[in-house]
Write a protein that holds these residues in place. Structure first.
Motif, PDB file in Angstrom:
ATOM      1  N   ILE A 109       1.077  -1.039   0.093  1.00 49.62           N
ATOM      2  CA  ILE A 109      -0.072   0.115   0.120  1.00 49.62           C
ATOM      3  C   ILE A 109       1.000   1.357   0.015  1.00 49.62           C
ATOM      4  O   ILE A 109       0.448   2.114  -0.753  1.00 49.62           O
ATOM      5  N   ILE A 110       1.937   1.018   0.894  1.00 47.48           N
ATOM      6  CA  ILE A 110       2.780   2.454   1.001  1.00 47.48           C
ATOM      7  C   ILE A 110       3.483   2.715  -0.382  1.00 47.48           C
ATOM      8  O   ILE A 110       3.464   3.872  -0.972  1.00 47.48           O
ATOM      9  N   GLY A 111       3.905   1.519  -1.258  1.00 47.79           N
ATOM     10  CA  GLY A 111       4.499   1.690  -2.298  1.00 47.79           C
ATOM     11  C   GLY A 111       3.823   2.112  -3.637  1.00 47.79           C
ATOM     12  O   GLY A 111       4.360   2.275  -4.827  1.00 47.79           O
ATOM     13  N   HIS A 112       2.563   1.723  -3.415  1.00 44.67           N
ATOM     14  CA  HIS A 112       1.598   1.768  -4.604  1.00 44.67           C
ATOM     15  C   HIS A 112       0.314   2.512  -4.439  1.00 44.67           C
ATOM     16  O   HIS A 112      -0.930   2.157  -4.788  1.00 44.67           O
ATOM     17  N   THR A 113       0.446   3.482  -3.526  1.00 43.78           N
ATOM     18  CA  THR A 113      -1.000   4.141  -2.815  1.00 43.78           C
ATOM     19  C   THR A 113      -1.768   4.645  -4.022  1.00 43.78           C
ATOM     20  O   THR A 113      -3.033   4.321  -3.957  1.00 43.78           O
TER      21      THR A 113
END
Length: 110
Positions: free
Chosen positions: A24-28
């Motif tokens: 999630i953090i890397g592909h918000t």
């Protein structure tokens, strides 16, 4: 405005839930338009793992999470502007980019 994920709660995640968090953090931006199945496939976890992660982060489900995500992307959060958050953001950026971190977590869990 509350942070999407509590720092304290992130520390309580298991290995699979941490994969969800890092995805999630890397592909918000991509996640905001995904279905739960698409996200599960992309992150290589089950939809159940995603739902368990969201429950630990105090979201009732995927729809509530996506709504909160879209809201947070519309307006920059105070946390993003708070210089005291920089070390935490840098740490999570580092672990999101560093593959061996997963290995270290697995070793620590044994």
């Amino acid at each position: 405005e509350k942070n999407m994920f509590s720092y304290q709660k992130v520390h309580e995640l298991n290995r699979l839930e941490l994969i969800v968090y890092k995805y999630i953090i890397g592909h918000t931006r991509e996640v905001q338009d995904m279905t739960i199945r698409e996200m599960a496939n992309a992150a290589h976890v089950s939809t159940t793992t995603i739902l368990r992660f969201l429950k630990k982060m105090d979201y009732s489900g995927f729809s509530e999470f996506k709504f909160a995500l879209k809201q947070s992307l519309k307006q920059p959060s105070k946390a993003q502007q708070d210089p005291s958050m920089e070390p935490i953001k840098n740490f999570f950026q580092l672990v999101a980019d560093e593959e061996p971190f997963d290995n270290k977590i697995e070793q620590a869990a044994i």
